[in-house]
Design an enzyme around this catalytic site. Structure first.
Site, short mmCIF file in Angstrom:
data_model
loop_
_atom_site.label_atom_id
_atom_site.label_comp_id
_atom_site.label_asym_id
_atom_site.label_seq_id
_atom_site.Cartn_x
_atom_site.Cartn_y
_atom_site.Cartn_z
N ASP A 123 0.85 -1.19 0.00
CA ASP A 123 0.00 0.00 0.00
C ASP A 123 0.89 1.24 0.00
OD1 ASP A 123 -2.43 1.35 0.02
OD2 ASP A 123 -2.46 1.53 2.19
N HIS A 130 -3.83 14.20 0.46
CA HIS A 130 -4.05 13.36 1.63
C HIS A 130 -2.88 13.46 2.61
CE1 HIS A 130 -5.10 9.94 4.14
NE2 HIS A 130 -3.94 9.35 3.82
N GLU A 196 -10.48 3.98 3.48
CA GLU A 196 -9.54 4.66 2.60
C GLU A 196 -9.92 4.31 1.17
OE1 GLU A 196 -5.48 3.92 3.61
OE2 GLU A 196 -5.57 5.19 5.40
N GLU A 198 -9.26 3.92 -2.45
CA GLU A 198 -8.01 3.73 -3.19
C GLU A 198 -8.27 3.03 -4.52
OE1 GLU A 198 -4.73 2.20 -1.01
OE2 GLU A 198 -5.48 2.86 0.95
N ASP A 230 -9.13 0.27 1.79
CA ASP A 230 -8.19 -0.22 2.80
C ASP A 230 -8.66 0.28 4.17
OD1 ASP A 230 -5.97 -1.74 3.45
OD2 ASP A 230 -4.64 -0.02 3.48
N ARG A 234 -8.05 3.85 13.16
CA ARG A 234 -7.16 4.99 13.39
C ARG A 234 -6.60 5.03 14.81
NH1 ARG A 234 -5.75 6.24 8.31
NH2 ARG A 234 -7.54 6.85 7.04
N GLN A 237 -3.97 2.27 14.98
CA GLN A 237 -2.86 2.71 14.13
C GLN A 237 -2.04 3.81 14.80
OE1 GLN A 237 -4.18 4.34 10.40
NE2 GLN A 237 -2.12 4.54 9.57
N LYS A 250 -4.23 -1.78 10.24
CA LYS A 250 -4.51 -1.84 8.81
C LYS A 250 -4.69 -3.27 8.29
CE LYS A 250 -3.88 1.25 6.31
NZ LYS A 250 -4.84 2.19 5.70
N THR A 254 -8.89 -5.60 3.82
CA THR A 254 -8.79 -4.72 2.65
C THR A 254 -9.78 -5.26 1.62
OG1 THR A 254 -6.44 -4.29 3.04
CG2 THR A 254 -7.28 -3.86 0.83
N GLU A 359 -9.88 12.67 7.25
CA GLU A 359 -9.80 13.99 6.62
C GLU A 359 -11.15 14.69 6.58
OE1 GLU A 359 -7.13 14.23 2.94
OE2 GLU A 359 -7.60 12.10 3.10
#
Length: 411
Positions: A123, A130, A196, A198, A230, A234, A237, A250, A254, A359
């Site tokens: 990844d 971002h 996420e 992606e 993904d 948080r 992480q 993470k 996925t 975000e």
């Protein structure tokens, strides 16, 4: 819908003959998994069609995985695609269409599976928007971008065994978490579960150990693209990632689309990446004529429980997939058929273009106000769907297969 109507796909359909993504399907009647191609709102049994029409590639296409086709290389990929487009043309002839009709299944009547065995998963962190937003959140008194960010595509090696197909429920992960206001860590389910948005790239042709892949050979090794979510815990992480980076926050899931769109279908979507602000080392330099336009104009939409929350533009990504592949192999790391590498969160310059809740809600401090309630991070029962389209020939559009996942509570 009658079988004959399944062949009558309008030119403007997102999954018309300009597209033809590959997947793996089974039916209630026949549980054996078969390679299929999406055409309109139906799936064509690709192995069956190849056998019925005398394709020289029938053996490669009659397996229970996309793997043999991935491993066969660029020449075969293009020959198979040309055959498919010829068979599905409106003027292909009654005899060909009569052979195809029994091999078409409405999407509603099939079960879709993970189309290939994921060999390795990497990844990246390729969006400047971002990375800048995250830097401002986590380092408000420092520079948003780390000193290396404009010099190389930052990435990490993920967990291939937890890549799941769209529609698979995502179990809320447990782990250690420690808020800034807490003195010691605690253990339990993630309180800050995120997405996420992606784009994933699927490797076909392998390399030997010690061999690197220059940007100019990108198409010889990468078969196609898929949407990818993904999922990210948080809080887990944030506590674990120093000094080695992402791990349990993470690696729990996925999600990828059930459909892989071949690179050749995206020729009309090719675009130049953003202007480079720093000189690049030769293996990453994409300013010369020998490197084709490697950016992709993909328009992503993120919905949460059916409501649109973001529209990230993939064309804004600073690092291209060709640069990512070059960097991933420059140390001699080998590629394997079925390797998957992802772009990292796709975000644009505007607030509604941010590809994750971290975000969008600015670290949870500005929750989204949605018709079904307020959201800072995901709650159990929430369902997230990614969709996307890209420009195609003659002003048309083509679609990428959607990625959906629903959050369920853990043990």
């Amino acid at each position: 819908m009658s079988a004959a109507n399944l062949l009558q796909v309008p030119e403007e359909h997102l999954f018309g003959s300009d597209n033809l993504p590959y997947g793996l399907f089974s039916t209630e009647v026949e549980s054996r998994r078969r390679l299929g191609v999406r055409f309109g709102d139906a799936v064509l049994d690709l192995g069956g069609a190849a056998s019925a029409l005398g394709s020289p590639h029938a053996e490669v296409l009659n397996g229970d995985s996309l793997g043999p086709l991935l491993a066969s290389g660029l020449t075969v990929w293009r020959e198979v695609r040309a055959e498919l487009r010829g068979w599905l043309r409106p003027d292909a002839g009654e005899e060909i269409h009569d052979r195809l009709l029994p091999l078409l299944r409405p999407l509603a009547e099939v079960e879709l599976h993970l189309p290939f065995e994921v060999a390795d998963y990497v990844d990246f962190y390729a969006s400047e928007h971002h990375a800048t937003n995250v830097g401002r959140l986590f380092r408000p008194d420092g520079e948003p971008l780390t000193p290396n960010w404009k010099h190389l595509p930052i990435g990490y090696h993920g967990r291939a065994g937890t890549v799941v197909v769209s529609g698979t429920d995502v179990v809320r992960p447990n782990g250690q978490r420690k808020a800034p206001t807490e003195e010691v860590p605690s253990f339990g389910p993630s309180r800050r579960l995120d997405i996420e948005a992606e784009v994933g790239f699927v490797v076909g042709t392998p390399t030997r150990l010690g061999q690197s892949v220059p940007q100019s050979q990108f198409r010889e090794h990468v078969f196609g693209v898929c949407l990818l979510n993904d999922w990210s815990a948080r809080d887990i992480q944030g506590w674990e990632y120093v000094p080695l980076g992402p791990f349990l926050g993470k690696s729990f899931a996925t999600s990828v689309s059930a459909w892989v769109t071949p690179l050749d279908a995206l020729d009309a979507a090719r675009t130049s990446p953003p202007a480079r602000t720093h000189a690049l080392l030769p293996y990453l330099d994409d300013s010369g004529d020998e490197v084709e336009q490697a950016g992709l104009d993909l328009r992503i939409t993120v919905t949460l429980n059916g409501d649109v929350v973001a529209e990230p533009p993939f064309a804004a990504m600073y690092w291209t997939a060709a640069q990512q592949l070059a960097h991933m192999t420059v140390n001699g790391a080998s590629l394997r058929t079925g390797d998957l590498f992802a772009s990292g969160t796709v975000s644009g310059p505007e607030k509604h273009q941010r590809g994750c809740l971290l975000e969008l809600t600015w670290g949870g401090r500005e929750p989204l106000q949605l018709p079904f309630g307020q959201r800072a991070f995901l709650e159990n029962g929430d369902e997230v769907t990614l969709t996307a389209w890209a420009p195609a020939a003659n002003g048309r559009r083509l679609g990428l297969g959607e990625v959906t996942g629903r959050i369920v509570g853990g043990a």
